[in-house]
Design an enzyme around this catalytic site. Sequence first.
Site, PDB file in Angstrom:
ATOM      1  CG  LEU A 136      -2.006  -1.018   1.364  1.00 45.23           C
ATOM      2  CD1 LEU A 136      -2.706  -0.894   2.713  1.00 45.23           C
ATOM      3  CD2 LEU A 136      -3.017  -0.878   0.237  1.00 45.23           C
ATOM      4  CG  ASP A 137       0.390   4.257  -2.922  1.00 45.87           C
ATOM      5  OD1 ASP A 137       1.200   3.446  -3.401  1.00 45.87           O
ATOM      6  OD2 ASP A 137      -0.529   4.783  -3.565  1.00 45.87           O
ATOM      7  CE  LYS A 138       5.228   9.000   4.699  1.00 44.40           C
ATOM      8  NZ  LYS A 138       6.125  10.163   4.508  1.00 44.40           N
TER       9      LYS A 138
END
Length: 311
Positions: free
Chosen positions: A138-140
């Site tokens: 997942l993106d930050k």
Amino acid sequence: MTIPVIEWQVTDASDRLDRYLADCLPDISRSHLQRLIEQGQVWVNGQVCTSKKVGIQAGDRLQVAIPEPQPLSLEPEAIPLEILYEDDALLIVNKPAGLVVHPAPGHASGTLVNALLAHCPHLPGIGGVQRPGIVHRLDKDTSGAIAIAKTDQAHHHLQAQLKAKTARREYLGVVYGVPATNSGSLDFPIGRHPIDRKKMAVVPESAGGRRAITHWRIEERLGNYTLMHFQLETGRTHQIRVHSAKMGHPIVGDSVYSSGRFVGVNLPGQALHAWKLQLQHPQSGHWISAIAPPPESFTTLLTILRRRITV
């Protein structure tokens, strides 16, 4: 240190190299064997073979070097985890926005991997030195459900589900504006932005883009904003964010792909949340459905937008 080498001779005409090795070495996942091939740890008739697709014939002599798992240079860190599901093979957590999944330049510590090493000390060697147990990412600044494999077999099985599109990933997001229809699908290839290499963009497949498909539907109209449900068919980097911007309705709070207009809530990232993860258990085959409660900032945003349309 001497690396142990397994050696044998093929007795029957068989399949391509990686499949043959997976049949002969059932305790090692096919993905691990493919990495060994790529790393030059496999020999066919005395010659290093780095192609997993090469055909194996009766009489061929094979050698496989299996290095011991490399020790991690990462330190376990007691970072709290919101656990949605856990057993001996699988862990699903609700990742907060702002937490990087695995180490990268500029993020050598304080990542989800550091937290996982403190929670599951036996993870080193599962799925790679710098990404132990990580099956997808997942993106930050995206929150929500993320699966972690606790065994090599589970890692291989879960990655195969993602590749076969049997695992289901559903997201909730708040976008600017209101789409003209109630639902639809976005089928635009995604690749690295041709100018800004830190961004992704819709890029033709002929120019290196990879096919990306996102299904969406409206969950709730909120004045000039919309609560959307997204389902991923593919899993490209920044896929929902790029596709939302492409359709003219970028994700609220996305500083990379939208204007970044202030909406009255101090969001820790974009208003995008991996709400539901459905997959088959890598051992039992039973279906598991993990629902990650949205973070407080997400629910606060919805509350404020609902109030505005009732005033």
